[in-house]
Write an enzyme that holds these catalytic residues in place. Structure first.
Site, PDB file in Angstrom:
ATOM      1  CB  SER A  61      -1.001   0.044   1.124  1.00  0.00           C
ATOM      2  OG  SER A  61      -1.831  -0.826   1.063  1.00  0.00           O
ATOM      3  CE  LYS A  64      -4.256   1.178  -1.022  1.00  0.00           C
ATOM      4  NZ  LYS A  64      -4.417   0.500  -0.011  1.00  0.00           N
ATOM      5  CB  SER A 121      -4.757   1.662   3.671  1.00  0.00           C
ATOM      6  OG  SER A 121      -3.815   1.146   2.801  1.00  0.00           O
TER       7      SER A 121
END
Length: 382
Positions: A61, A64, A121
């Site tokens: 993640s 991101k 997230s």
């Protein structure tokens, strides 16, 4: 004739200047259980710790951050606004992993989606934004990779907007540190989202997963990551006493290890290293002899503020010197690079920055050049 002149400086503990001097600040070392670790000074670009920093790794993640960066650019360009609403597709709604819990068919404000990406997230929020900006997640990922290459993230490739595991989806720790710095520098008006500790959507309150936000070390961002293949990772930034560090770790075995190791490495960076302001933009560093010029010397000036990062223990061993070919032949236009300033210290990689002529120096006329040549023949000096 190559000339090296050592300078003796009295150094104060001034605030870090704006010029990044991209060089390792070797000297202090520390072991870490992270598979990859990269610690860098925000202002000078000095690398304080590099363990496999250029090795490809799954970002999970943490990728991101690139998704958010693309949205920030669209906001700043006026292509998108925080109040615009994007439609949730079935693909976004069905996506597994961490979620914001948006409902298929709903229209959600961009600002809420950003908080869903950064704080919660949310994989679903990433896909909604990707599809809204590029039509499909795949097309958005291609744009992510192209923009990353333009930014100098040469070790990164994105195939989705979420960090979902894929063999062709990878980054390096160095690239993540560079991306973190670009977020802070390029989009300061949006950086505050990374320090928000919780966000509620659909009556579900979720806390920010960044463990350093809850520890008293000045952290204000950025993003965690975790997959089975990648282990536990974190890209973090913290500021103390006017100085900011960026840390990337990955491949840690647990949530607790990520929290403890990140705090330990960040604290070590603040404790063991410091920034030392040497010169301000336009400062005269030295005078260089001129050959056949209307002036005997020309001032050597730095174009930008110069700050170096080095271990505190090596401060007293730092040496500053000026290197140039002497004498420098006239004419010399102001701004021409005619020398180098070299900063070195025990165990460190020397930093070199160019020095410019601080003023124009015209060439002597024919009679003056003859007189100067005779003087050189008699006295051996220009």
């Amino acid at each position: 004739m190559k000339r090296l002149r050592k300078l003796f400086l009295t150094l104060g503990f001034a605030a870090a200047a704006s010029l990044p001097v991209l060089a390792p600040a070797a000297g202090a070392t520390i072991e870490t259980q992270a598979e990859e670790a990269f610690l860098v000074d925000f202002d000078t670009g000095a690398v304080l710790l590099n363990k496999n920093g250029d090795q490809r790794m799954p970002p999970s993640s943490m990728s991101k951050m690139m998704t958010a960066y693309m949205v920030f650019e669209s906001l700043d360009s006026g292509r998108l606004s925080l109040d615009d609403k994007l439609t949730v597709s079935e693909k976004a709604w069905r996506k597994g992993g961490s979620k914001m819990f948006v409902e298929v068919g709903n229209q959600v404000r961009v600002e809420d989606l950003l908080r869903g990406v950064i704080i919660q997230s949310g994989n679903d929020a990433c896909i909604v934004l990707a599809e809204g900006l590029a039509g499909s997640e795949e097309a958005f990922a291609e744009q992510m990779t192209a923009r990353a290459q333009e930014m100098g993230l040469t070790g990164s490739n994105f195939v989705n907007a979420t960090g979902w595991p894929d063999d062709n989806h990878y980054v390096t720790a160095r690239d993540l540190a560079t991306l973190a710095r670009r977020i802070i520098v390029d989009h300061p008006e949006h950086y505050h989202y990374y320090s928000e500790k919780e966000f509620t959507w659909a009556d579900i309150r979720q806390g920010n997963r960044n463990p350093l936000l809850y520890r008293n070390i000045g952290a204000d961002g950025l993003k965690t990551g975790h997959t089975e293949a990648a282990g536990y990772g974190l890209t973090a930034s913290a500021a103390q006493n006017g100085r900011r560090l960026i840390l990337v770790v990955n491949g840690l075995p647990s949530v607790q290890a990520r929290a403890d190791e990140s705090e330990r490495l960040m604290s070590w960076g603040f404790r063991e290293f410091n920034n030392y302001a040497l010169f301000k933009s336009g400062d005269t560093v030295d005078e260089a002899a001129v050959w056949l010029g209307a002036e005997d010397t020309v001032p050597l000036v730095v174009a930008d503020d110069l700050t170096v990062t080095l271990p505190r223990s090596d401060r007293n061993g730092m040496q500053v010197s000026v290197v140039y070919d002497s004498p420098i032949p006239a004419p010399i236009p102001a701004g021409q690079e005619i020398a180098k300033l070299r900063v070195s210290w025990p165990g460190g990689v020397p930093v070199e920055v160019p020095l410019q002529a601080g003023e124009d120096v015209e060439q002597l006329g024919p009679l003056g050049r003859i007189a100067a040549s005779i003087k050189f023949l008699l006295l051996g000096s220009p």
